[in-house]
Design an enzyme around this catalytic site. Structure first.
Site, PDB file in Angstrom:
ATOM      1  N   ARG A 149     -27.013 -79.386  27.347  1.00  0.00           N
ATOM      2  CA  ARG A 149     -28.001 -79.982  28.242  1.00  0.00           C
ATOM      3  C   ARG A 149     -29.172 -79.062  28.558  1.00  0.00           C
ATOM      4  O   ARG A 149     -30.332 -79.468  28.468  1.00  0.00           O
ATOM      5  CB  ARG A 149     -27.361 -80.355  29.591  1.00  0.00           C
ATOM      6  CG  ARG A 149     -26.797 -81.726  29.674  1.00  0.00           C
ATOM      7  CD  ARG A 149     -25.575 -81.693  30.550  1.00  0.00           C
ATOM      8  NE  ARG A 149     -24.602 -80.796  29.952  1.00  0.00           N
ATOM      9  CZ  ARG A 149     -23.777 -81.172  28.975  1.00  0.00           C
ATOM     10  NH1 ARG A 149     -23.766 -82.408  28.577  1.00  0.00           N
ATOM     11  NH2 ARG A 149     -22.948 -80.319  28.409  1.00  0.00           N
ATOM     12  N   THR A 150     -28.875 -77.845  28.965  1.00  0.00           N
ATOM     13  CA  THR A 150     -29.961 -76.999  29.480  1.00  0.00           C
ATOM     14  C   THR A 150     -30.954 -76.689  28.362  1.00  0.00           C
ATOM     15  O   THR A 150     -32.167 -76.864  28.526  1.00  0.00           O
ATOM     16  CB  THR A 150     -29.384 -75.709  30.100  1.00  0.00           C
ATOM     17  OG1 THR A 150     -28.335 -76.081  30.986  1.00  0.00           O
ATOM     18  CG2 THR A 150     -30.438 -74.947  30.847  1.00  0.00           C
ATOM     19  N   LYS A 160     -27.376 -57.094  16.587  1.00  0.00           N
ATOM     20  CA  LYS A 160     -27.572 -55.747  16.010  1.00  0.00           C
ATOM     21  C   LYS A 160     -27.706 -54.702  17.104  1.00  0.00           C
ATOM     22  O   LYS A 160     -27.965 -53.540  16.831  1.00  0.00           O
ATOM     23  CB  LYS A 160     -28.847 -55.730  15.156  1.00  0.00           C
ATOM     24  CG  LYS A 160     -28.865 -56.747  14.042  1.00  0.00           C
ATOM     25  CD  LYS A 160     -30.244 -56.746  13.368  1.00  0.00           C
ATOM     26  CE  LYS A 160     -30.523 -58.065  12.697  1.00  0.00           C
ATOM     27  NZ  LYS A 160     -31.975 -58.266  12.467  1.00  0.00           N
ATOM     28  N   ARG A 179     -30.602 -68.048  28.890  1.00  0.00           N
ATOM     29  CA  ARG A 179     -29.197 -68.132  29.314  1.00  0.00           C
ATOM     30  C   ARG A 179     -28.469 -66.920  28.761  1.00  0.00           C
ATOM     31  O   ARG A 179     -28.663 -66.549  27.594  1.00  0.00           O
ATOM     32  CB  ARG A 179     -28.537 -69.405  28.803  1.00  0.00           C
ATOM     33  CG  ARG A 179     -27.028 -69.363  29.020  1.00  0.00           C
ATOM     34  CD  ARG A 179     -26.373 -70.679  28.810  1.00  0.00           C
ATOM     35  NE  ARG A 179     -26.755 -71.621  29.844  1.00  0.00           N
ATOM     36  CZ  ARG A 179     -26.184 -72.823  29.990  1.00  0.00           C
ATOM     37  NH1 ARG A 179     -25.239 -73.205  29.161  1.00  0.00           N
ATOM     38  NH2 ARG A 179     -26.571 -73.633  30.949  1.00  0.00           N
ATOM     39  N   HIS A 221     -27.703 -70.837  38.531  1.00  0.00           N
ATOM     40  CA  HIS A 221     -28.246 -71.772  37.527  1.00  0.00           C
ATOM     41  C   HIS A 221     -29.310 -72.632  38.233  1.00  0.00           C
ATOM     42  O   HIS A 221     -29.091 -73.807  38.521  1.00  0.00           O
ATOM     43  CB  HIS A 221     -27.105 -72.634  36.986  1.00  0.00           C
ATOM     44  CG  HIS A 221     -27.411 -73.397  35.730  1.00  0.00           C
ATOM     45  ND1 HIS A 221     -28.699 -73.597  35.252  1.00  0.00           N
ATOM     46  CD2 HIS A 221     -26.590 -74.040  34.856  1.00  0.00           C
ATOM     47  CE1 HIS A 221     -28.635 -74.313  34.133  1.00  0.00           C
ATOM     48  NE2 HIS A 221     -27.380 -74.592  33.871  1.00  0.00           N
TER      49      HIS A 221
END
Ligand code: CP
Length: 306
Positions: free
Chosen positions: A51-52, A80, A101, A129
């Site tokens: 969703r986000t 890396k 995120r 959030h």
């Protein structure tokens, strides 16, 4: 330049303005089809999302802008060993705004320190959030026509559920709010939320284990998934994962106008039969995520309808 890392980075007045704009976007999407022409959104997702990430991307595309980014740490140079600070320094030259995120709490805040573009926290570990909260507030306001004077039940994993922490912080600023915190003992709201937000503001609250005992008192029931990815041991997750399953039988004890929200994804905590109940608002909530993210990006980028 403004970043949105914590829900309190937005004042109550700014939230009102964003929700008004999001309502107008929902009603008149064509009006906003070109407001971000030439603008680029970078989605830097070090942790899975449906969703986000997709609603951020849809939001920018809906406004005529473009999107670039990565959807896992493995497909970026984080694999890396590149730091968040170096990544955002580089991405600042590629895009106009970024949604990040990250599984580590505080990573988007660290990125903001080194960024030359607005950084939006799209979820950091079990912490916050804020754009999910905008989505939740828009949905509550559309259902109840107010954000004050409501009894809000938050149910499930209140310990690791970042959407719960952000929603409590935001709703605590509205008059007459009362919280009923429904969770197993092991998944109670963290002390910093209880002490620094709820108790510090003298907000009435109850902590209970049994959902059925309190469901009849609620204006909003905010269900949450037990956050498997935050558990240190599988055994505890398995023991707690089905602590709550909302069924139609339980919904019979709720007010006729209670709204059921869930940030999604759902696992077992809402039975499929509840989806047909007119009080189920979670898919509408997910749709609202596009409108609030359009409103937020417009505001942070300083773009307006001509
Ligand atoms: N609500 C939410 O954050 O969903 P995703 O994890 O799919 O983005």
């Amino acid at each position: 330049m403004k970043h949105v890392i914590d829900p309190l980075d937005l004042s109550v007045e700014e939230i009102d303005n964003l929700l008004n704009l999001a309502d107008d976007i929902a009603a008149n999407p064509k009006k906003y089809a070109k407001v971000c022409e030439g603008k680029k959104l970078a989605t830097l997702f070090y942790e899975p999302s449906t969703r986000t990430r997709l609603s951020f991307e849809a939001a920018m595309l809906n406004m005529g802008g473009s999107v670039l980014g990565f959807s896992s740490a493995d497909s970026s140079s984080a694999s890396k060993g590149e730091s968040v600070a170096d990544t955002i320094r580089v991405v600042s030259g590629y895009a106009d705004i970024c949604a990040m995120r990250h599984p580590k709490e505080g990573a988007p805040m660290r990125a903001a320190r080194y960024s030359r573009i607005p950084v939006i926290n799209a979820g950091d570990g079990g912490h916050q959030h804020p754009t999910q909260t905008l989505t939740d507030l828009m949905t509550i306001r559309r259902k109840k026509h107010t954000l004050g004077g409501l009894t809000i039940g938050l149910c499930g994993d209140l310990k690791f559920g970042r959407t719960v922490h952000s929603l409590i912080k935001s709703l605590a600023r509205y008059d007459g709010v009362r919280f009923i915190l429904i969770s197993p003992e092991e998944l109670r709201v963290p002390d910093y939320i209880l002490e620094e937000v709820i108790k510090a503001k003298n907000i009435p609250y109850q902590e209970v284990v049994d959902l059925e005992e309190v469901i009849g008192e609620l204006d909003i029931l905010y269900m949450t998934r037990v956050q498997k990815e935050r558990f240190f041991n599988e055994e505890d997750y398995v023991r707690l994962k089905d602590s709550y399953i909302l069924t139609e039988a339980k919904m019979k004890k709720a007010k006729p106008d209670m709204a059921v929200l869930h940030p999604l994804p759902r696992v077992n905590e809402i039975a499929l039969e509840v989806d047909d109940d007119p009080r189920a608002a979670y898919f509408e909530q997910a749709q609202n995520g596009v409108y609030v993210r359009m409103a937020l990006m417009m505001t942070l980028l300083g773009v307006e309808v001509c």
